[in-house]
Design a protein around this motif. Structure first.
Motif, PDB file in Angstrom:
ATOM      1  N   LYS A  19       0.838  -1.212   0.000  1.00 30.80           N
ATOM      2  CA  LYS A  19       0.000   0.000   0.000  1.00 30.80           C
ATOM      3  C   LYS A  19       0.869   1.257   0.000  1.00 30.80           C
ATOM      4  N   LEU A  20       1.611   1.442  -1.074  1.00 31.48           N
ATOM      5  CA  LEU A  20       2.531   2.565  -1.196  1.00 31.48           C
ATOM      6  C   LEU A  20       1.789   3.866  -1.457  1.00 31.48           C
ATOM      7  N   GLY A  21       2.483   4.981  -1.228  1.00 32.65           N
ATOM      8  CA  GLY A  21       1.934   6.292  -1.533  1.00 32.65           C
ATOM      9  C   GLY A  21       2.006   6.574  -3.027  1.00 32.65           C
ATOM     10  N   GLN A  22       1.436   7.708  -3.432  1.00 31.61           N
ATOM     11  CA  GLN A  22       1.367   8.071  -4.851  1.00 31.61           C
ATOM     12  C   GLN A  22       2.755   8.189  -5.490  1.00 31.61           C
ATOM     13  N   ASP A  23       3.686   8.833  -4.779  1.00 36.92           N
ATOM     14  CA  ASP A  23       5.030   9.021  -5.338  1.00 36.92           C
ATOM     15  C   ASP A  23       5.751   7.681  -5.509  1.00 36.92           C
ATOM     16  N   ASP A  24       5.595   6.826  -4.513  1.00 39.04           N
ATOM     17  CA  ASP A  24       6.233   5.514  -4.602  1.00 39.04           C
ATOM     18  C   ASP A  24       5.611   4.656  -5.700  1.00 39.04           C
ATOM     19  N   LEU A  25       4.288   4.764  -5.856  1.00 37.23           N
ATOM     20  CA  LEU A  25       3.617   4.028  -6.935  1.00 37.23           C
ATOM     21  C   LEU A  25       4.062   4.534  -8.304  1.00 37.23           C
ATOM     22  N   ALA A  26       4.240   5.850  -8.406  1.00 37.86           N
ATOM     23  CA  ALA A  26       4.701   6.421  -9.676  1.00 37.86           C
ATOM     24  C   ALA A  26       6.119   5.941  -9.991  1.00 37.86           C
ATOM     25  N   ALA A  27       6.969   5.866  -8.979  1.00 40.70           N
ATOM     26  CA  ALA A  27       8.336   5.372  -9.178  1.00 40.70           C
ATOM     27  C   ALA A  27       8.322   3.892  -9.541  1.00 40.70           C
ATOM     28  N   LEU A  28       7.456   3.123  -8.877  1.00 39.78           N
ATOM     29  CA  LEU A  28       7.333   1.700  -9.189  1.00 39.78           C
ATOM     30  C   LEU A  28       6.837   1.501 -10.614  1.00 39.78           C
ATOM     31  N   LEU A  29       5.878   2.306 -11.024  1.00 43.55           N
ATOM     32  CA  LEU A  29       5.350   2.214 -12.387  1.00 43.55           C
ATOM     33  C   LEU A  29       6.423   2.547 -13.417  1.00 43.55           C
ATOM     34  N   ALA A  30       7.211   3.587 -13.158  1.00 43.59           N
ATOM     35  CA  ALA A  30       8.283   3.961 -14.086  1.00 43.59           C
ATOM     36  C   ALA A  30       9.321   2.838 -14.184  1.00 43.59           C
ATOM     37  N   TYR A  31       9.675   2.267 -13.047  1.00 46.25           N
ATOM     38  CA  TYR A  31      10.635   1.158 -13.028  1.00 46.25           C
ATOM     39  C   TYR A  31      10.082  -0.051 -13.776  1.00 46.25           C
ATOM     40  N   HIS A  32       8.834  -0.369 -13.496  1.00 44.62           N
ATOM     41  CA  HIS A  32       8.206  -1.531 -14.124  1.00 44.62           C
ATOM     42  C   HIS A  32       8.070  -1.328 -15.639  1.00 44.62           C
ATOM     43  N   LEU A 103       0.145  -6.412 -14.535  1.00 49.67           N
ATOM     44  CA  LEU A 103       0.715  -5.779 -13.338  1.00 49.67           C
ATOM     45  C   LEU A 103       0.787  -4.265 -13.502  1.00 49.67           C
ATOM     46  N   SER A 104       1.167  -3.835 -14.669  1.00 45.81           N
ATOM     47  CA  SER A 104       1.237  -2.405 -14.954  1.00 45.81           C
ATOM     48  C   SER A 104      -0.148  -1.758 -14.795  1.00 45.81           C
ATOM     49  N   ASN A 105      -1.160  -2.442 -15.260  1.00 42.67           N
ATOM     50  CA  ASN A 105      -2.525  -1.941 -15.109  1.00 42.67           C
ATOM     51  C   ASN A 105      -2.931  -1.902 -13.639  1.00 42.67           C
ATOM     52  N   GLN A 106      -2.524  -2.883 -12.851  1.00 42.17           N
ATOM     53  CA  GLN A 106      -2.818  -2.887 -11.422  1.00 42.17           C
ATOM     54  C   GLN A 106      -2.150  -1.711 -10.721  1.00 42.17           C
ATOM     55  N   ILE A 107      -0.922  -1.422 -11.107  1.00 41.76           N
ATOM     56  CA  ILE A 107      -0.222  -0.280 -10.510  1.00 41.76           C
ATOM     57  C   ILE A 107      -0.968   1.004 -10.838  1.00 41.76           C
ATOM     58  N   ARG A 108      -1.390   1.139 -12.090  1.00 39.11           N
ATOM     59  CA  ARG A 108      -2.125   2.353 -12.491  1.00 39.11           C
ATOM     60  C   ARG A 108      -3.446   2.478 -11.743  1.00 39.11           C
ATOM     61  N   GLN A 109      -4.120   1.370 -11.524  1.00 41.23           N
ATOM     62  CA  GLN A 109      -5.393   1.409 -10.797  1.00 41.23           C
ATOM     63  C   GLN A 109      -5.188   1.763  -9.327  1.00 41.23           C
ATOM     64  N   SER A 110      -4.033   1.416  -8.783  1.00 35.93           N
ATOM     65  CA  SER A 110      -3.755   1.715  -7.384  1.00 35.93           C
ATOM     66  C   SER A 110      -3.414   3.182  -7.165  1.00 35.93           C
ATOM     67  N   MET A 111      -3.075   3.870  -8.226  1.00 34.85           N
ATOM     68  CA  MET A 111      -2.660   5.271  -8.097  1.00 34.85           C
ATOM     69  C   MET A 111      -3.857   6.180  -7.897  1.00 34.85           C
TER      70      MET A 111
END
Length: 111
Positions: A19-32, A103-111
């Motif tokens: 349950k990461l924050g928005q900034d961490d999710l954005a960084a995870l999405l960029a990495y992924h 997984l990428s779609n899941q990250i986007r939905q979590s944001m």
């Protein structure tokens, strides 16, 4: 390569469970997404190699039909085994990348 994909997928799933924050999710999405780009390149290279190996398999089979000999048949067997191995590897690579898209779609939905 497949082991690398499994480790990355496990890492992303663990991060999504935190349950990461928005900034961490954005960084995870960029990495992924960067990892997806690398796998797309790898997938393209493996597709080209697979197609050439299958082409050589067909050419060897055609040659063996016209010049039946033990070396020609052995060459066909080698190319068939190699073709099957490449097809299985490409299949696993393709399915892994498809899982990464989800997984990428899941990250986007979590944001």
């Amino acid at each position: 390569m497949i082991e690398y994909m499994k480790k990355h997928e496990q890492y992303v799933r663990e991060m999504l469970n935190k349950k990461l924050g928005q900034d961490d999710l954005a960084a995870l999405l960029a990495y992924h997404d960067k990892q997806i780009q690398w796998m797309q390149h790898e997938r393209l290279v493996h597709l080209i190699v697979t197609l050439f190996v299958c082409l050589f398999t067909l050419l060897a089979l055609g040659f063996a039909c016209f010049a039946v000999s033990w070396p020609a048949l052995l060459l066909c067997v080698v190319f068939i085994v190699l073709s099957v191995a490449y097809l299985v590897h490409y299949f696993r690579l393709e399915n892994g990348v498809q899982r990464w898209y989800r997984l990428s779609n899941q990250i986007r939905q979590s944001m």
